[in-house]
Design a protein around this motif. Structure first.
Motif, PDB file in Angstrom:
ATOM      1  N   LEU A  67       0.835  -1.211   0.000  1.00 13.97           N
ATOM      2  CA  LEU A  67       0.000   0.000   0.000  1.00 13.97           C
ATOM      3  C   LEU A  67       0.863   1.252   0.000  1.00 13.97           C
ATOM      4  N   ALA A  68       1.971   1.200   0.714  1.00 14.63           N
ATOM      5  CA  ALA A  68       2.848   2.374   0.806  1.00 14.63           C
ATOM      6  C   ALA A  68       3.449   2.721  -0.556  1.00 14.63           C
ATOM      7  N   ILE A  69       4.001   1.720  -1.226  1.00 17.38           N
ATOM      8  CA  ILE A  69       4.694   2.001  -2.485  1.00 17.38           C
ATOM      9  C   ILE A  69       3.739   2.174  -3.667  1.00 17.38           C
ATOM     10  N   LYS A  70       2.660   1.403  -3.694  1.00 14.70           N
ATOM     11  CA  LYS A  70       1.745   1.455  -4.842  1.00 14.70           C
ATOM     12  C   LYS A  70       0.737   2.592  -4.752  1.00 14.70           C
ATOM     13  N   ARG A  71       0.289   2.935  -3.524  1.00 15.21           N
ATOM     14  CA  ARG A  71      -0.799   3.909  -3.386  1.00 15.21           C
ATOM     15  C   ARG A  71      -0.471   5.084  -2.465  1.00 15.21           C
ATOM     16  N   GLY A  72       0.683   5.050  -1.812  1.00  7.69           N
ATOM     17  CA  GLY A  72       1.052   6.157  -0.930  1.00  7.69           C
ATOM     18  C   GLY A  72       0.311   6.154   0.387  1.00  7.69           C
ATOM     19  N   LEU A  73      -0.231   4.995   0.786  1.00  6.82           N
ATOM     20  CA  LEU A  73      -0.952   4.902   2.059  1.00  6.82           C
ATOM     21  C   LEU A  73      -0.027   4.391   3.152  1.00  6.82           C
ATOM     22  N   SER A  74      -0.059   5.059   4.292  1.00 10.83           N
ATOM     23  CA  SER A  74       0.773   4.652   5.410  1.00 10.83           C
ATOM     24  C   SER A  74       0.001   4.880   6.702  1.00 10.83           C
ATOM     25  N   LEU A  75       0.680   4.727   7.822  1.00 12.94           N
ATOM     26  CA  LEU A  75       0.066   4.970   9.120  1.00 12.94           C
ATOM     27  C   LEU A  75       0.660   6.230   9.733  1.00 12.94           C
ATOM     28  N   VAL A  76      -0.178   6.986  10.406  1.00 15.26           N
ATOM     29  CA  VAL A  76       0.272   8.219  11.040  1.00 15.26           C
ATOM     30  C   VAL A  76       1.206   7.894  12.208  1.00 15.26           C
ATOM     31  N   ASN A  77       0.866   6.912  12.988  1.00 19.64           N
ATOM     32  CA  ASN A  77       1.640   6.530  14.162  1.00 19.64           C
ATOM     33  C   ASN A  77       2.180   5.127  13.913  1.00 19.64           C
ATOM     34  N   THR A  78       3.438   5.041  13.527  1.00 23.65           N
ATOM     35  CA  THR A  78       3.948   3.731  13.162  1.00 23.65           C
ATOM     36  C   THR A  78       5.284   3.422  13.802  1.00 23.65           C
ATOM     37  N   PRO A  79       5.467   2.283  14.433  1.00 26.55           N
ATOM     38  CA  PRO A  79       4.368   1.343  14.643  1.00 26.55           C
ATOM     39  C   PRO A  79       3.456   1.824  15.761  1.00 26.55           C
ATOM     40  N   GLY A  80       2.180   1.549  15.607  1.00 29.59           N
ATOM     41  CA  GLY A  80       1.230   1.814  16.679  1.00 29.59           C
ATOM     42  C   GLY A  80       1.308   0.672  17.679  1.00 29.59           C
ATOM     43  N   THR A  81       1.111   0.978  18.935  1.00 31.61           N
ATOM     44  CA  THR A  81       1.201  -0.041  19.979  1.00 31.61           C
ATOM     45  C   THR A  81      -0.153  -0.275  20.618  1.00 31.61           C
TER      46      THR A  81
END
Length: 144
Positions: A67-81
């Motif tokens: 998702l990150a490389i193909k669509r630019g989607l990531s997580l705001v808080n990474t890694p989330g715990t």
């Protein structure tokens, strides 16, 4: 192997390893209708998952590389715990880092989860630390 109690209120499968060597389990979105994320927009995406991790374990929520490389989607808080005493729904804080709108569909794999054991620490205050070759060298210290 550790056992974790889970409630899955969504119609989707519980998180699962995709291959024998996978360390992370895919987590799916649980949405009543497709959701559009505009560029730089961030939203908490529900999963329908609730769990009771054993003491001394955490769940880490991480981005999916595809998702990150193909669509630019990531997580705001990474890694989330997710802590062992949390009993609320697992929510995924997605962000659209691309320049185009991105549509998130119900059942889409949006993140991965790793369950890991951790150790508690006891601080020992001291006036000095042992010496190492690296010393206080920080970001960029190795020349990379």
């Amino acid at each position: 192997m550790v056992q974790v109690a889970i409630i899955n209120k969504s119609p989707h499968d519980t998180p699962a390893y995709q291959t024998a060597g996978s360390s992370g389990m895919d987590i799916k979105a649980w949405l009543p209708e497709p959701l559009t994320l505009k560029p730089m927009e961030r939203r908490l995406i529900p999963t329908g998952l609730f769990m009771a991790l054993p003491e001394m374990y955490e769940a880490q929520i991480r981005p999916r590389s595809g998702l990150a490389i193909k669509r630019g989607l990531s997580l705001v808080n990474t890694p989330g715990t997710i802590d062992s005493d949390y009993r609320g729904e697992v929510m995924v804080p997605l962000i659209n880092l691309s320049t185009e709108d991105q549509v998130i569909n119900d059942g889409e794999r949006i993140a991965q989860m790793i369950v890991a054991r951790y150790e508690k620490v006891e601080w020992l205050e001291t006036a000095s630390l042992d010496e190492t070759t690296r010393g206080a060298g920080g970001f960029g210290h190795s020349g990379v």
